[in-house]
Design an enzyme around this catalytic site. Structure first.
Site, PDB file in Angstrom:
ATOM      1  N   ARG A   1       0.825  -1.224  -0.009  1.00 16.62           N
ATOM      2  CA  ARG A   1       0.137   0.297  -0.092  1.00 16.62           C
ATOM      3  C   ARG A   1       1.395   0.880  -0.243  1.00 16.62           C
ATOM      4  NH1 ARG A   1      -1.704   1.555   4.960  1.00 16.62           N
ATOM      5  NH2 ARG A   1      -2.660  -0.069   5.283  1.00 16.62           N
TER       6      ARG A   1
ATOM      7  N   TYR B   1     -16.320  17.322 -15.002  1.00 17.35           N
ATOM      8  CA  TYR B   1     -16.648  15.899 -15.342  1.00 17.35           C
ATOM      9  C   TYR B   1     -17.666  15.221 -14.367  1.00 17.35           C
ATOM     10  CZ  TYR B   1     -15.844  10.949 -14.640  1.00 17.35           C
ATOM     11  OH  TYR B   1     -16.090   9.520 -14.786  1.00 17.35           O
TER      12      TYR B   1
ATOM     13  N   ASP C   1      -7.581  18.932 -13.587  1.00 16.16           N
ATOM     14  CA  ASP C   1      -8.082  17.738 -14.412  1.00 16.16           C
ATOM     15  C   ASP C   1      -7.575  17.794 -16.247  1.00 16.16           C
ATOM     16  OD1 ASP C   1      -8.680  15.496 -15.483  1.00 16.16           O
ATOM     17  OD2 ASP C   1     -10.698  15.458 -14.451  1.00 16.16           O
TER      18      ASP C   1
ATOM     19  N   LYS D   1      -8.699   6.918 -19.430  1.00 14.33           N
ATOM     20  CA  LYS D   1      -8.896   7.637 -20.681  1.00 14.33           C
ATOM     21  C   LYS D   1      -6.848   7.196 -20.974  1.00 14.33           C
ATOM     22  CE  LYS D   1     -12.498   8.055 -18.162  1.00 14.33           C
ATOM     23  NZ  LYS D   1     -12.808   9.343 -17.817  1.00 14.33           N
TER      24      LYS D   1
END
Ligand SMILES: *Cc1c(COP(=O)(O)O)cnc(C)c1O
Length: 379
Positions: free
Chosen positions: A49, A102, A174, A199
Site C-alpha cells: 500500500r 466532469y 484535471d 482515458k
C-alpha cells in the site's frame, strides 16, 4: 539536457531490471517485502500500500511526463481527486469548480464533500471576471478542467494560476482530456495535475486508474502520506497496464488529433449538424487560449444534431464503428449521448447539457472508415 517527451514516456522510471535485465518493469505481485534485519528495508520497500516497484515505475514516468517532481498513482481518477481534496481542504473551505466539470467531479463535491462542510461554486472558468468574483477569503482551491467534458470549453491555465496565487489558493488542473502530450499545466503555473489514467494515458480501455502530479515537493509528500493513509492505490497489474499504454501516448495522441480534425471538417459541412464543439475551430470561443497552451486540440469532439434529442439518440444508436459507450481516450472510437449517459446525473443542475448533443471520442482507426460510419449514422 532534459529528454524529449517520447523518450521519457518509454524510459522514465523504467530502467532495465537490475537482477534480470528485463527491459519492462516486472509486475511485482507482492504485498510485503523481506527485510534484512528489523527495519532493514531493500530500496525502501516495506508494504505494497505504501509503495510497490511497478507502481513506482508508473509514478516516476507520470511525474516526468507532466514535468513535476512527484507522481502518485491511484485506483481511479476519483480516488486521486478525493486524495487531493482530503489532503488540502478542511470544513469551511471553499472551492471553485468549472460549471461544466466532469460529472463525477461535480458529484464528489455536491454529494460527498458538502456533507463534510466544504462549499463550492460552479463558475464558467473561461470568464476570468466571474472567477475573480467567486473567490472568497475561504477559497482554498480553483479546480480547472480544460478542455471540458462534454462541451470542450477552454480555460486559460496561466491566467487562472495568477488569480489563484493572488488569492492564496492552489490551482488544480484535471488534465485528462488533453493528456500531458498536448498540455503541461505545471509549466503554466498550476500547482497540481490530476488524471483519470483510464482515458488517454492508459489508452486501451483495459484499465481504470488515476494520478496526481505536482511540482511542489512538500505537496508531493503530503499527497504520498494521504495515499498511504487512505489507501486508494493502483495495484501492480493496473500500474503495469497503464505503463504499457503510456509508452505510445505521443503517437496515439497525434493520430487522435489527425482523425478528430477530419471528423470535425466533415461535421462542420454536414446539413444535419447544427453546431460543432472543438477547440481547434477558429470559431471556438476558446480557440486562441487553446492554441497558446495546447500542442494540438485533442481527440474529443461534440456536436448538436438538427431534430433535437430524439435525432441525437438515433445517431448514437445507428453508429456501428463508433461504439456506443461511456468513457473516452482509448484507441477505439466511442459515441455517446451525454444527456442520457455520462451527464444524466447532472440533469437539472447548473451543469445540465443540451439534449441534442452527441459526444465522440475519436479513435485511431482508419479515418475513412470513421467518416463513412458517421455519415451513415447521420443519414
Ligand atoms: C473519467 C474522468 C474522471 C474520473 O476518472 P475515473 O478513472 O473514472 O475514476 C475525472 N475527470 C475526467 C475529466 C474524466 O474524464
Amino acid at each position: 539536457m532534459t529528454e524529449g517527451f517520447e523518450t521519457l514516456a518509454i524510459h522514465a522510471g523504467q530502467e532495465a531490471d537490475p537482477r534480470t535485465g528485463a527491459v519492462v518493469p516486472p509486475i511485482y505481485a507482492t504485498s510485503t517485502y523481506k527485510q534484512d534485519g528489523v527495519g532493514g528495508l531493500r530500496s525502501g520497500y516495506e508494504y505494497s500500500r505504501t509503495a510497490n516497484p511497478t507502481r513506482t515505475a508508473l509514478e516516476e514516468c507520470l511525474a516526468a511526463l507532466e514535468g513535476g517532481v512527484r507522481g502518485l498513482a491511484f485506483a481511479s481518477g476519483m480516488a486521486a481527486e478525493d486524495t487531493v481534496l482530503r489532503a488540502l481542504c478542511r470544513p469551511g473551505d471553499h472551492v471553485i469548480i468549472p460549471n461544466d466539470a466532469y460529472g463525477g467531479t461535480y458529484r464528489l463535491f455536491h454529494k460527498v464533500y458538502t456533507r463534510w462542510g466544504l462549499t463550492f461554486d460552479p463558475v464558467p472558468l473561461g470568464d476570468l471576471d466571474a472567477v475573480r468574483a467567486a473567490i472568497t477569503p475561504a477559497t482554498r482551491l480553483i479546480w480547472v478542467e480544460t478542455p471540458t467534458n462534454p462541451l470542450l470549453g477552454v480555460a486559460d491555465i496561466a491566467a487562472l494560476a495568477q488569480l489563484a496565487r493572488e488569492a492564496g489558493a492552489r490551482l488544480v488542473v484535471d488534465n485528462t482530456f488533453a493528456s500531458p502530450y498536448l498540455q503541461q499545466p505545471l509549466a503554466l503555473g498550476a500547482d497540481i495535475v490530476v488524471h483519470s489514467t483510464t482515458k488517454y494515458i492508459g489508452g486501451h480501455s483495459d484499465v481504470v486508474g488515476g494520478a496526481i502530479v505536482t511540482s511542489d515537493a512538500e505537496l508531493g509528500e503530503l499527497f504520498a502520506f494521504h495515499q498511504n493513509a487512505m489507501g486508494g492505490v493502483a495495484g501492480p497489474f493496473d500500474a503495469w497496464l497503464t505503463l504499457r499504454g503510456v509508452k505510445t501516448l505521443a503517437v496515439r495522441m497525434d493520430r487522435h488529433c489527425d482523425n478528430a480534425e477530419r471528423v470535425v471538417e466533415m461535421l462542420c459541412s454536414h446539413p444535419k449538424v447544427t453546431q460543432v464543439y472543438y477547440p481547434g475551430l477558429p470559431t471556438h470561443p476558446g480557440h486562441e487560449v487553446a492554441a497558446k497552451q495546447m500542442r494540438r486540440f485533442g481527440g474529443m469532439v461534440s456536436f448538436r444534431v438538427a431534430g433535437g434529442e430524439e435525432a441525437a439518440v438515433r445517431v448514437c444508436d445507428r453508429a456501428r464503428l463508433f461504439t456506443l459507450g461511456e468513457s473516452l481516450g482509448g484507441v477505439e472510437s466511442l459515441i455517446e449521448h451525454p444527456g442520457r449517459m455520462t451527464h444524466q446525473s447532472v440533469a437539472g443542475s447548473p451543469l445540465e447539457v443540451p439534449g441534442d448533443l452527441v459526444r465522440l471520442s475519436v479513435g485511431i482507426e482508419s479515418v475513412d472508415d470513421l467518416l463513412a460510419d458517421l455519415t451513415e449514422a447521420l443519414r
